[in-house]
Design a protein around this motif. Sequence first.
Motif, short mmCIF file in Angstrom:
data_model
loop_
_atom_site.label_atom_id
_atom_site.label_comp_id
_atom_site.label_asym_id
_atom_site.label_seq_id
_atom_site.Cartn_x
_atom_site.Cartn_y
_atom_site.Cartn_z
N MET A 6 9.18 -50.22 -68.68
CA MET A 6 8.24 -49.25 -68.16
C MET A 6 7.00 -49.17 -69.04
O MET A 6 5.90 -49.16 -68.53
CB MET A 6 8.91 -47.88 -68.07
CG MET A 6 7.99 -46.80 -67.62
SD MET A 6 8.81 -45.23 -67.55
CE MET A 6 7.49 -44.20 -67.06
N LYS A 7 7.21 -49.15 -70.36
CA LYS A 7 6.06 -49.02 -71.26
C LYS A 7 5.13 -50.23 -71.16
O LYS A 7 3.91 -50.08 -71.26
CB LYS A 7 6.51 -48.82 -72.69
CG LYS A 7 6.77 -47.38 -73.03
CD LYS A 7 6.85 -47.19 -74.51
CE LYS A 7 6.89 -45.72 -74.84
NZ LYS A 7 6.90 -45.47 -76.25
N THR A 8 5.70 -51.40 -70.94
CA THR A 8 4.87 -52.60 -70.82
C THR A 8 3.93 -52.48 -69.62
O THR A 8 2.75 -52.77 -69.72
CB THR A 8 5.75 -53.85 -70.67
OG1 THR A 8 6.66 -53.91 -71.76
CG2 THR A 8 4.91 -55.11 -70.62
N ARG A 9 4.47 -52.03 -68.50
CA ARG A 9 3.64 -51.86 -67.30
C ARG A 9 2.60 -50.76 -67.49
O ARG A 9 1.45 -50.89 -67.06
CB ARG A 9 4.55 -51.54 -66.11
CG ARG A 9 3.83 -51.29 -64.84
CD ARG A 9 3.22 -52.54 -64.28
NE ARG A 9 2.67 -52.22 -62.97
CZ ARG A 9 1.52 -52.68 -62.53
NH1 ARG A 9 0.84 -53.54 -63.22
NH2 ARG A 9 1.08 -52.31 -61.35
N GLY B 204 7.15 -43.76 -58.30
CA GLY B 204 8.19 -44.71 -57.88
C GLY B 204 9.28 -44.85 -58.92
O GLY B 204 10.47 -44.91 -58.60
N TRP B 205 8.90 -44.90 -60.18
CA TRP B 205 9.88 -45.05 -61.26
C TRP B 205 10.79 -43.84 -61.34
O TRP B 205 12.01 -43.97 -61.46
CB TRP B 205 9.14 -45.25 -62.58
CG TRP B 205 10.01 -45.73 -63.69
CD1 TRP B 205 10.35 -47.02 -63.94
CD2 TRP B 205 10.63 -44.93 -64.70
NE1 TRP B 205 11.15 -47.07 -65.05
CE2 TRP B 205 11.34 -45.81 -65.53
CE3 TRP B 205 10.65 -43.59 -64.97
CZ2 TRP B 205 12.06 -45.36 -66.61
CZ3 TRP B 205 11.38 -43.13 -66.05
CH2 TRP B 205 12.07 -44.02 -66.86
N ILE B 206 10.22 -42.66 -61.25
CA ILE B 206 11.02 -41.43 -61.30
C ILE B 206 11.89 -41.32 -60.04
O ILE B 206 13.04 -40.91 -60.11
CB ILE B 206 10.12 -40.19 -61.47
CG1 ILE B 206 9.52 -40.20 -62.87
CG2 ILE B 206 10.90 -38.91 -61.24
CD1 ILE B 206 8.50 -39.12 -63.11
N GLY B 207 11.36 -41.71 -58.90
CA GLY B 207 12.15 -41.68 -57.67
C GLY B 207 13.35 -42.60 -57.73
O GLY B 207 14.42 -42.29 -57.20
N LEU C 123 11.33 -38.63 -70.45
CA LEU C 123 10.10 -38.32 -69.73
C LEU C 123 9.12 -37.55 -70.59
O LEU C 123 7.91 -37.79 -70.52
CB LEU C 123 10.40 -37.54 -68.45
CG LEU C 123 11.06 -38.34 -67.34
CD1 LEU C 123 11.38 -37.43 -66.16
CD2 LEU C 123 10.20 -39.50 -66.90
N LEU C 124 9.60 -36.64 -71.41
CA LEU C 124 8.71 -35.88 -72.29
C LEU C 124 8.05 -36.80 -73.32
O LEU C 124 6.85 -36.70 -73.57
CB LEU C 124 9.47 -34.75 -72.99
CG LEU C 124 9.91 -33.60 -72.10
CD1 LEU C 124 10.76 -32.62 -72.89
CD2 LEU C 124 8.71 -32.89 -71.49
N GLU C 125 8.83 -37.69 -73.92
CA GLU C 125 8.27 -38.63 -74.90
C GLU C 125 7.27 -39.58 -74.24
O GLU C 125 6.20 -39.85 -74.79
CB GLU C 125 9.39 -39.42 -75.56
CG GLU C 125 10.27 -38.59 -76.46
CD GLU C 125 11.48 -39.36 -76.95
OE1 GLU C 125 11.66 -40.54 -76.56
OE2 GLU C 125 12.24 -38.78 -77.74
N THR C 126 7.62 -40.08 -73.07
CA THR C 126 6.72 -40.98 -72.36
C THR C 126 5.45 -40.26 -71.93
O THR C 126 4.36 -40.84 -71.97
CB THR C 126 7.44 -41.58 -71.13
OG1 THR C 126 8.64 -42.21 -71.57
CG2 THR C 126 6.58 -42.61 -70.45
N ARG D 208 -1.83 -39.75 -74.49
CA ARG D 208 -2.62 -40.30 -75.59
C ARG D 208 -3.35 -41.57 -75.15
O ARG D 208 -4.51 -41.77 -75.44
CB ARG D 208 -1.71 -40.57 -76.79
CG ARG D 208 -2.45 -40.97 -78.03
CD ARG D 208 -1.56 -41.03 -79.27
NE ARG D 208 -0.40 -41.86 -79.11
CZ ARG D 208 0.86 -41.42 -79.08
NH1 ARG D 208 1.13 -40.14 -79.20
NH2 ARG D 208 1.87 -42.26 -78.93
N ARG D 209 -2.67 -42.44 -74.39
CA ARG D 209 -3.29 -43.66 -73.90
C ARG D 209 -4.43 -43.36 -72.92
O ARG D 209 -5.47 -44.01 -72.94
CB ARG D 209 -2.27 -44.56 -73.21
CG ARG D 209 -1.16 -45.03 -74.05
CD ARG D 209 -1.21 -46.39 -74.58
NE ARG D 209 -1.70 -47.42 -73.71
CZ ARG D 209 -2.08 -48.58 -74.19
NH1 ARG D 209 -1.99 -48.82 -75.48
NH2 ARG D 209 -2.53 -49.51 -73.40
#
Length: 66
Positions: free
Chosen positions: A1-4, A30-33, A44-47, A53-54
């Motif tokens: 997920m982080k790569t995308r 879509g990812w959460i679904g 989810l909180l960390e992401t 920030r990004r």
Amino acid sequence: MKTRLKELTGRSNGMEYEQRKRKLKEYIRGWIGYYHLANMKRLLLETDEWLRRRIRMCIWKSWKSP
């Protein structure tokens, strides 16, 4: 997920803010679904912190461009 997410929020990909926001919204929704049954509140909180920030980085970069 982080790569995308890194691909979508990269500073040099040439996307406008609105286009980037729309693509991020589609991908995250879509990812959460897909993983809606899992207990992933902490992930989810960390992401979310990392992604905010990004996005701020992208906004600041566009402000500094002529």
